[in-house]
Structure formats: structure tokens, C-alpha cells
Design a protein around this motif. Structure first.
Motif, short mmCIF file in Angstrom:
data_model
loop_
_atom_site.label_atom_id
_atom_site.label_comp_id
_atom_site.label_asym_id
_atom_site.label_seq_id
_atom_site.Cartn_x
_atom_site.Cartn_y
_atom_site.Cartn_z
N ILE A 92 0.85 -1.19 0.00
CA ILE A 92 0.00 0.00 0.00
C ILE A 92 0.89 1.24 0.00
O ILE A 92 2.09 1.16 0.26
CB ILE A 92 -0.94 0.05 1.23
CG1 ILE A 92 -0.14 0.09 2.53
CG2 ILE A 92 -1.91 -1.13 1.20
CD1 ILE A 92 -1.01 0.30 3.76
N GLU A 93 0.26 2.38 -0.26
CA GLU A 93 1.00 3.63 -0.16
C GLU A 93 0.74 4.23 1.22
O GLU A 93 -0.25 3.94 1.87
CB GLU A 93 0.54 4.57 -1.27
CG GLU A 93 0.89 4.05 -2.65
CD GLU A 93 0.64 5.08 -3.74
OE1 GLU A 93 1.11 4.86 -4.88
OE2 GLU A 93 -0.01 6.10 -3.46
N LYS A 94 1.69 5.06 1.63
CA LYS A 94 1.55 5.69 2.95
C LYS A 94 0.25 6.48 3.00
O LYS A 94 -0.23 6.99 2.00
CB LYS A 94 2.75 6.57 3.27
CG LYS A 94 2.99 7.71 2.34
CD LYS A 94 4.26 8.46 2.73
CE LYS A 94 4.51 9.61 1.73
NZ LYS A 94 5.77 10.32 2.07
N ARG A 95 -0.31 6.51 4.18
CA ARG A 95 -1.60 7.16 4.50
C ARG A 95 -2.80 6.31 4.09
O ARG A 95 -3.92 6.68 4.44
CB ARG A 95 -1.70 8.56 3.89
CG ARG A 95 -0.74 9.56 4.54
CD ARG A 95 -0.99 10.98 4.05
NE ARG A 95 -0.58 11.13 2.67
CZ ARG A 95 0.65 11.45 2.30
NH1 ARG A 95 1.59 11.62 3.20
NH2 ARG A 95 0.95 11.58 1.02
N GLN A 96 -2.57 5.19 3.39
CA GLN A 96 -3.70 4.30 3.12
C GLN A 96 -3.95 3.41 4.33
O GLN A 96 -3.20 3.42 5.31
CB GLN A 96 -3.41 3.44 1.88
CG GLN A 96 -3.46 4.22 0.58
CD GLN A 96 -3.34 3.31 -0.64
OE1 GLN A 96 -2.61 2.32 -0.63
NE2 GLN A 96 -4.06 3.67 -1.70
N GLU A 117 7.27 3.36 8.25
CA GLU A 117 7.89 2.50 9.27
C GLU A 117 7.00 1.33 9.70
O GLU A 117 7.41 0.49 10.51
CB GLU A 117 8.27 3.31 10.51
CG GLU A 117 7.12 4.05 11.16
CD GLU A 117 7.08 5.52 10.76
OE1 GLU A 117 7.39 5.82 9.59
OE2 GLU A 117 6.74 6.34 11.63
N ASP A 118 5.78 1.27 9.18
CA ASP A 118 4.90 0.13 9.47
C ASP A 118 5.22 -1.07 8.58
O ASP A 118 4.63 -2.15 8.78
CB ASP A 118 3.43 0.51 9.28
CG ASP A 118 2.99 1.63 10.22
OD1 ASP A 118 2.09 2.39 9.84
OD2 ASP A 118 3.58 1.75 11.31
N ARG A 121 2.89 -10.02 5.28
CA ARG A 121 3.99 -9.08 5.00
C ARG A 121 3.42 -7.80 4.42
O ARG A 121 2.79 -7.83 3.35
CB ARG A 121 5.01 -9.70 4.05
CG ARG A 121 6.18 -8.75 3.73
CD ARG A 121 7.18 -9.43 2.81
NE ARG A 121 7.79 -10.58 3.44
CZ ARG A 121 8.83 -10.53 4.25
NH1 ARG A 121 9.39 -9.37 4.55
NH2 ARG A 121 9.32 -11.65 4.76
N LEU A 122 3.66 -6.68 5.09
CA LEU A 122 3.17 -5.38 4.64
C LEU A 122 4.32 -4.53 4.14
O LEU A 122 5.33 -4.39 4.83
CB LEU A 122 2.47 -4.64 5.79
CG LEU A 122 2.05 -3.20 5.50
CD1 LEU A 122 0.97 -3.16 4.41
CD2 LEU A 122 1.57 -2.49 6.75
N THR A 123 4.15 -3.99 2.96
CA THR A 123 5.10 -3.03 2.41
C THR A 123 4.36 -1.72 2.22
O THR A 123 3.34 -1.68 1.52
CB THR A 123 5.68 -3.50 1.07
OG1 THR A 123 6.34 -4.76 1.27
CG2 THR A 123 6.69 -2.48 0.54
N VAL A 124 4.88 -0.65 2.83
CA VAL A 124 4.29 0.67 2.69
C VAL A 124 5.22 1.53 1.85
O VAL A 124 6.40 1.71 2.19
CB VAL A 124 4.05 1.33 4.07
CG1 VAL A 124 3.38 2.69 3.89
CG2 VAL A 124 3.20 0.43 4.96
#
Lengths: 112, 114
Positions: free
Chosen positions: B13-17, B85-86, B110-113
Motif C-alpha cells: 500500500i501507499e503511505k496514508r492508506q 515505518e509500518d 507481509r506489509l510493504t508501505v
């Protein structure tokens, strides 16, 4: 913050050799556990040693616990390539805030 | 016996999502845990449930993270809004009770921001 620190951070050995990993923790515990994590996978429980025990064996695993030094060690004898993984110690205490807190881990590489 | 189930396995996801992770523990296990594991580090406890009640959420960033365990079975962990950082693996684990015995872990999400 994490409860335990493990040493070494990384260890590379040849198949058939023994691997020793050490863990230190900070507060009083009821038990100490060791887990293995293969790359990209979840953690798998290996062995649990209670605070009133000093040594425990399970197959090729030997765990010691020294509560006076707040430390534990995991020995894997006759290592195999399949033992390649990260190993984590986890300190457990039971009370009003029972929890299991993990250390930083040791990455073990066993080569043929 | 079925193990701990988690989904999705991967999420970008993109940051703030926002993002949500789901966990179904082993049947009969009263205690459920969410851990965050940043690359190269050990798992860090975010929240611990006993049945459907929260036992410990002292390390959960409550301004952006929330978790629930309705009916004392499966659980969801939500992050809104996500920060760079999440990026981490979110591990769900379960155990029979509170006595800090063996934990059974799922495979993780696994989360990639970006």
C-alpha cells in the motif's frame, strides 16, 4: 523494547558441526522458550525450559538456563543444512501482565 | 489439526492508506497475539487478547493501529493511516491460555508501505 539479546547475531557452520546460541534476558521469568523461523515463514516452537530447571534435552537440542546470570543457551548437535534458520529465545512471565517477549535472534547458516 | 490462519500473505500500500489483517487461531485457543516483526529483528508484541478481552496493548500505537477479537475467535488488526515505518511482517499467534506456554504462529502477513 525487546526483552532479550542473542549472541551471536549470525553464525555460519558446516554440516555435522555443533551450533551454540546464547540469550540474555532482563527480568525474572517463569520460563524461557526457543523458536525457529525459516525465511519468510512463521515461528515454530522448539523447546521450553522452566525457571526451576537447569537443563533440558529434545532430540538434537540441548537448552540450559542460568537464572542467576539471566541467560540461556541453545545447542544444536550434528547440525544439518535443514537447520538453517533464525533462532529466537523468548522469555515468559506469568502474572497480571503475562506475556512472552522475544529476543533479537541468531541467524544460523549450515553449509554442506 | 488446522494451524493458525492469516490473510492476506502479502500487501503493498501507499503511505496514508489503510490495511486490515485477519487471523483465525487454532480452535479452542483462548489467547491470541499480534506481533510485529521488522526485517532483521525479533517479534514485538502489539496486542494480546484473552477470549475477547484485551490483556495487553501497551505497545500498540493506538493513534493508527486498532485490533478486535469479536466473539473470542478470529481477530482483525487494522492500520490507518499507514506510515513507511509500518513495513513489517504481522504475525498472529495463539495459545491455550495465559500461562505463557507454547505459542503457535501463523505464516504472517507481509506489509510493504511505499
Amino acid at each position: 523494547s525487546q526483552q532479550g539479546e542473542e549472541d551471536p547475531q549470525a553464525l555460519s557452520i558446516q554440516e555435522g558441526e555443533n551450533a551454540t546460541m546464547n540469550c540474555s534476558y532482563k527480568t525474572s521469568i517463569n520460563n524461557l522458550q526457543w523458536y525457529r523461523q525459516n525465511s519468510g515463514r512463521g515461528l515454530v516452537h522448539l523447546i521450553l525450559i522452566r525457571s526451576n530447571e537447569r537443563e533440558k534435552h529434545s532430540g538434537r537440542l540441548r537448552v540450559t538456563l542460568d537464572t542467576s546470570k539471566k541467560s540461556s543457551s541453545l545447542l544444536i548437535t550434528a547440525s544439518r543444512a535443514a537447520d538453517t534458520a533464525s533462532y529466537f529465545c523468548a522469555s515468559g512471565f506469568t502474572g497480571t501482565a503475562s506475556k512472552l517477549t522475544f529476543g533479537t535472534g541468531t541467524r544460523l547458516q549450515v553449509t554442506l | 489439526e488446522a494451524g493458525v490462519a492469516q490473510s492476506p500473505r502479502y500487501k503493498i500500500i501507499e503511505k496514508r492508506q489503510s490495511v486490515a489483517f485477519w487471523c483465525n487461531p487454532i480452535s479452542g485457543h483462548a489467547t491470541l497475539y499480534w506481533y510485529q516483526q521488522i526485517l532483521g529483528q525479533g517479534p514485538k508484541l502489539l496486542i494480546q487478547f484473552q477470549n475477547n478481552g484485551v490483556v495487553d496493548d501497551s505497545q500498540l500505537p493506538k493513534d493508527r493501529f486498532s485490533a478486535e477479537r469479536l466473539k473470542g475467535v478470529d481477530s482483525t488488526l487494522k492500520i490507518q493511516p499507514a506510515k513507511l515505518e509500518d513495513s513489517a511482517v504481522y504475525l498472529c499467534a495463539s495459545s491455550l491460555g495465559l500461562a505463557t506456554g507454547e505459542l503457535f504462529f501463523g505464516e504472517g502477513s507481509r506489509l510493504t508501505v511505499l
